[in-house]
Design an enzyme around this catalytic site. Structure first.
Site, PDB file in Angstrom:
ATOM      1  N   SER A 110       0.833  -1.211   0.000  1.00 23.80           N
ATOM      2  CA  SER A 110       0.000   0.000   0.000  1.00 23.80           C
ATOM      3  C   SER A 110       0.859   1.249   0.000  1.00 23.80           C
ATOM      4  O   SER A 110       0.416   2.287  -0.461  1.00 23.80           O
ATOM      5  CB  SER A 110      -0.842   0.086   1.275  1.00 23.80           C
ATOM      6  OG  SER A 110      -1.498  -1.075   1.547  1.00 23.80           O
ATOM      7  N   HIS A 131      -2.890  -3.703  -6.077  1.00 25.43           N
ATOM      8  CA  HIS A 131      -3.300  -3.197  -4.775  1.00 25.43           C
ATOM      9  C   HIS A 131      -4.784  -3.484  -4.563  1.00 25.43           C
ATOM     10  O   HIS A 131      -5.651  -2.786  -5.089  1.00 25.43           O
ATOM     11  CB  HIS A 131      -3.013  -1.688  -4.670  1.00 25.43           C
ATOM     12  CG  HIS A 131      -3.263  -1.130  -3.312  1.00 25.43           C
ATOM     13  ND1 HIS A 131      -3.989   0.012  -3.089  1.00 25.43           N
ATOM     14  CD2 HIS A 131      -2.903  -1.577  -2.086  1.00 25.43           C
ATOM     15  CE1 HIS A 131      -4.051   0.244  -1.790  1.00 25.43           C
ATOM     16  NE2 HIS A 131      -3.401  -0.698  -1.161  1.00 25.43           N
ATOM     17  N   GLU A 143      -6.159  -1.537  -7.746  1.00 31.93           N
ATOM     18  CA  GLU A 143      -5.282  -0.585  -8.424  1.00 31.93           C
ATOM     19  C   GLU A 143      -4.115  -1.381  -9.017  1.00 31.93           C
ATOM     20  O   GLU A 143      -3.379  -2.032  -8.273  1.00 31.93           O
ATOM     21  CB  GLU A 143      -4.740   0.457  -7.440  1.00 31.93           C
ATOM     22  CG  GLU A 143      -5.809   1.412  -6.924  1.00 31.93           C
ATOM     23  CD  GLU A 143      -5.274   2.416  -5.900  1.00 31.93           C
ATOM     24  OE1 GLU A 143      -5.723   3.558  -5.926  1.00 31.93           O
ATOM     25  OE2 GLU A 143      -4.418   2.044  -5.067  1.00 31.93           O
ATOM     26  N   ASN A 181      -5.393   6.116  -1.735  1.00 30.61           N
ATOM     27  CA  ASN A 181      -4.831   6.574  -0.462  1.00 30.61           C
ATOM     28  C   ASN A 181      -4.268   7.980  -0.542  1.00 30.61           C
ATOM     29  O   ASN A 181      -4.123   8.659   0.461  1.00 30.61           O
ATOM     30  CB  ASN A 181      -3.753   5.602   0.031  1.00 30.61           C
ATOM     31  CG  ASN A 181      -4.382   4.404   0.725  1.00 30.61           C
ATOM     32  OD1 ASN A 181      -5.521   4.472   1.197  1.00 30.61           O
ATOM     33  ND2 ASN A 181      -3.670   3.301   0.777  1.00 30.61           N
TER      34      ASN A 181
HETATM   35  P1  NAD Z   1      -0.916  -9.374   7.782  1.00 28.20           P
HETATM   36  O1  NAD Z   1       0.065  -9.065   8.837  1.00 28.20           O
HETATM   37  O2  NAD Z   1      -2.323  -9.633   8.154  1.00 28.20           O
HETATM   38  O3  NAD Z   1      -0.394 -10.642   6.945  1.00 28.20           O
HETATM   39  C1  NAD Z   1       0.922 -10.822   6.533  1.00 28.20           C
HETATM   40  C2  NAD Z   1       1.197 -12.319   6.546  1.00 28.20           C
HETATM   41  O4  NAD Z   1       2.441 -12.552   5.914  1.00 28.20           O
HETATM   42  C3  NAD Z   1       1.289 -12.903   7.944  1.00 28.20           C
HETATM   43  O5  NAD Z   1       0.421 -13.995   8.049  1.00 28.20           O
HETATM   44  C4  NAD Z   1       2.749 -13.327   8.069  1.00 28.20           C
HETATM   45  O6  NAD Z   1       2.915 -14.498   8.849  1.00 28.20           O
HETATM   46  C5  NAD Z   1       3.071 -13.599   6.625  1.00 28.20           C
HETATM   47  N1  NAD Z   1       4.514 -13.584   6.352  1.00 28.20           N
HETATM   48  C6  NAD Z   1       5.509 -12.963   6.999  1.00 28.20           C
HETATM   49  N2  NAD Z   1       6.696 -13.234   6.411  1.00 28.20           N
HETATM   50  C7  NAD Z   1       6.443 -14.048   5.394  1.00 28.20           C
HETATM   51  C8  NAD Z   1       7.251 -14.675   4.412  1.00 28.20           C
HETATM   52  N3  NAD Z   1       8.554 -14.467   4.372  1.00 28.20           N
HETATM   53  N4  NAD Z   1       6.643 -15.439   3.511  1.00 28.20           N
HETATM   54  C9  NAD Z   1       5.331 -15.641   3.519  1.00 28.20           C
HETATM   55  N5  NAD Z   1       4.505 -15.081   4.433  1.00 28.20           N
HETATM   56  C10 NAD Z   1       5.061 -14.291   5.347  1.00 28.20           C
HETATM   57  O7  NAD Z   1      -0.818  -8.182   6.736  1.00 28.20           O
HETATM   58  P2  NAD Z   1      -1.920  -7.675   5.689  1.00 28.20           P
HETATM   59  O8  NAD Z   1      -2.794  -6.682   6.352  1.00 28.20           O
HETATM   60  O9  NAD Z   1      -2.540  -8.825   5.013  1.00 28.20           O
HETATM   61  O10 NAD Z   1      -1.003  -6.860   4.673  1.00 28.20           O
HETATM   62  C11 NAD Z   1      -0.194  -7.508   3.725  1.00 28.20           C
HETATM   63  C12 NAD Z   1       0.200  -6.529   2.649  1.00 28.20           C
HETATM   64  O11 NAD Z   1      -0.963  -5.982   2.048  1.00 28.20           O
HETATM   65  C13 NAD Z   1       1.009  -5.339   3.138  1.00 28.20           C
HETATM   66  O12 NAD Z   1       1.929  -4.982   2.164  1.00 28.20           O
HETATM   67  C14 NAD Z   1      -0.036  -4.262   3.286  1.00 28.20           C
HETATM   68  O13 NAD Z   1       0.516  -2.969   3.158  1.00 28.20           O
HETATM   69  C15 NAD Z   1      -0.941  -4.572   2.121  1.00 28.20           C
HETATM   70  N6  NAD Z   1      -2.327  -4.098   2.254  1.00 28.20           N
HETATM   71  C16 NAD Z   1      -2.989  -4.203   3.424  1.00 28.20           C
HETATM   72  C17 NAD Z   1      -4.318  -3.762   3.494  1.00 28.20           C
HETATM   73  C18 NAD Z   1      -5.096  -3.882   4.777  1.00 28.20           C
HETATM   74  O14 NAD Z   1      -6.106  -3.171   4.920  1.00 28.20           O
HETATM   75  N7  NAD Z   1      -4.722  -4.739   5.699  1.00 28.20           N
HETATM   76  C19 NAD Z   1      -4.935  -3.235   2.363  1.00 28.20           C
HETATM   77  C20 NAD Z   1      -4.234  -3.184   1.167  1.00 28.20           C
HETATM   78  C21 NAD Z   1      -2.927  -3.611   1.128  1.00 28.20           C
END
Ligand code: NAD
Length: 536
Positions: A110, A131, A143, A181
């Protein structure tokens, strides 16, 4: 052969994306090293899939592993690991080794630059950002982030993938906050600036925002997102864009430091200790059967005045119109309420002064407080207490709540008459402090301005910006279309007044005029923004 998608990370986003891809018929390989996270991810997918009624077929297409495989036939890989550059780079390097060089390599970041995540990856022409929005199963928008090296084939593959997921794609440059964003920042930042200036209460400002068509007000929305999460996004966009208008607010930092994070901590801008706080709904009483016995004269030209006259005629016994400032001295002396709509762009001090001399002393004068500086306009008036400021931004019909200025010189009678008038038209009313732009002018104006800047900076096409804001954050109308409806010159006037108080950083962008350039049939065409046009 069924196509394979690798999703790395089974958190909030990864699990959701995996579910959506499996539902679309892909074989999905989820990579998640953490056993507990795998279980949570599995439960989340089961829940999402059973809500969709296709749990068995979705789950049958999902495979789990704890590491990126050495080799994979996958056509697409999406990483959704935590937002840390080095981690994402490492994951991309593993994926690049495992996949065919033609396979699409995508990140769900993001706030990081996609190009930085891709740097060091061989053949970066296959890299895009994908995204997704949270929750991916429900949110329609994706996106697609194009980096400089992204090939046409990769972009086409990304579009085809998004379409197969039955989502809507917009294409954005690899700029901070991408479209949504970035363009949404002023919704929160300007709302907090307004709160800081004491424009009205949190409840009232949220009610005003909903009344303008936003699904949620900025404060209840920040509480839902989490003040810390929202602040982190603001900080990251601000750090990377570096523009003072996007500077995070001290108020929010303080709340985060106190642990007031919103819903998840039980308190944020609202208190959730006793469940959901009640929303302030400003619904006026039903209109009376009888017409109100006042002589109302509308001064102004154009669609805004036309619409007001039409609405007033249904409620008031005697409605008149002065269509031209030149004809002002023909205003009926019977007028008890004069509403100066003006042209929506100019400060109307001179006209208000003239009305002051033409009307009976007890007549009320309501004026557009977005365009006109009330304090300056009333300074030399004989009857400044008759003046009351109101805010109708664009089309009267699309605004359910109107802000009326609690201007220090306005008499109680003038305020009551203005309130009664808008309530008679079916509008809710909020009394606000006399601060330039009031609330909606400041917030909506700054959003439109940010969207225009995004067009200028080639972040995306105008159509994609509008689509992204409607689908990504439920705006009632795209910001550029909204800007056309309100008028670029009107927004520029509002923001000029805001900037006088708040500083040059908040001044209107000189390209706002383009919103008025295509008034006719071509209004939906992308805006072509020649840089050399005159400054507004
Ligand atoms: P999250 O913390 O819920 O999930 C991340 C997962 O990745 C965890 O389960 C973790 O164990 C796993 N992980 C860590 N290291 C790893 C590795 N080396 N290999 C595989 N898995 C691994 O995070 P999230 O909220 O799902 O966000 C993930 C991405 O999406 C980020 O880049 C975030 O910026 C983006 N994002 C988040 C949102 C949101 O609202 N949460 C929205 C859009 C984009």
């Amino acid at each position: 052969m069924q196509e394979i998608v690798i999703v790395v990370g089974a958190g909030t986003m990864g699990a959701g994306i995996a579910c959506v891809a499996a539902r679309a018929g892909y074989i999905v390989e989820i990579v998640e090293p953490d056993a507990a996270a795998r279980e949570r991810g599995r439960a989340r997918i089961e829940r999402d899939a059973s809500r969709g009624g296709d749990a068995a077929s979705v789950l049958a297409r999902i495979r789990w592993s704890d590491a990126v495989p050495e080799r994979s036939e996958a056509a697409i890989a999406i990483e959704a690991v935590p937002e840390r550059l080095e981690l994402k780079r490492a994951v991309f390097a593993q994926l690049a080794r495992a996949l065919d060089p033609q396979a699409l390599l995508a990140t769900n970041t993001s706030s990081l630059a996609v190009a930085e995540i891709a740097s060091g990856v061989p053949a970066p022409d296959r890299v895009v950002g994908l995204h997704f929005f949270n929750p991916p199963v429900a949110m329609k928008l994706v996106e697609i982030v194009e980096i400089e090296q992204t090939s046409d084939d990769a972009l086409a593959a990304a579009r085809a993938f998004v379409a197969r997921l039955e989502k809507t794609a917009v294409v954005t440059a690899d700029t901070p906050g991408f479209i949504v964003n970035r363009v949404a920042r002023p919704f929160y930042l300007q709302a907090m600036r307004a709160l800081d200036r004491g424009v009205a209460s949190v409840e009232e400002l949220d009610a005003l925002a909903r009344g303008a068509g936003f699904r949620m007000g900025p404060f209840e929305l920040m509480d839902m997102i989490g003040l810390d999460v929202n602040l982190a996004t603001s900080e990251s966009v601000y750090e990377r864009v570096g523009a003072a208008r996007l500077e995070p607010q001290a108020m929010q930092r303080a709340l985060v430091e106190q642990g007031r994070l919103g819903r998840k901590s039980g308190i944020g801008f609202y208190d959730y200790a006793n469940g959901d706080p009640e929303r302030l709904e400003l619904v006026p009483e039903g209109p009376s059967e009888e017409k109100i016995d006042e002589c109302v004269t509308v001064i102004g030209f154009g669609a805004a005045a036309d619409a007001l006259v039409e609405e007033l005629e249904a409620r008031y016994a005697d409605v008149r119109r002065v269509e031209n400032d030149e004809l002002l001295d023909e205003i009926s002396p019977e007028t008890t309420i004069a509403i100066d709509v003006g042209d929506g762009v100019s400060d109307r001090a001179e006209i208000l002064a003239e009305l002051d001399t033409l009307l009976a002393p007890e007549a009320i004068v309501a004026c557009d407080a977005y365009a006109t500086d009330l304090a300056a306009a009333t300074r030399k008036m004989k009857h400044p207490d008759r003046v009351v400021g109101y805010g109708v931004l664009g089309a009267l019909a699309s605004q359910r709540v109107v802000e009326i200025v609690d201007f220090e010189k306005s008499s109680d009678d003038a305020l009551a008459v203005a309130q009664e008038l808008f309530e008679a038209l079916g509008k809710g009313v909020v009394l606000v402090e006399d601060v330039p732009g009031l609330f909606l002018g400041r917030v909506v104006g700054a959003i439109v301005n940010e969207a225009v800047i995004a067009v200028q900076e080639n972040v995306a096409t105008p159509d994609d910006i509008d689509l992204a804001m409607r689908l990504g954050v439920n705006y009632p109308i795209g910001p550029l279309a909204w800007g056309r409806e309100i008028g670029g010159a009107r927004i520029a006037q509002i923001l000029r007044r805001v900037a006088k108080d708040d500083g040059d950083a908040f001044a209107p962008h000189r390209a706002l005029w383009v919103l008025d350039a295509d008034d006719g049939e071509d209004a939906d065409e992308p805006i072509d923004v020649p840089m050399e046009r005159p400054v507004l």
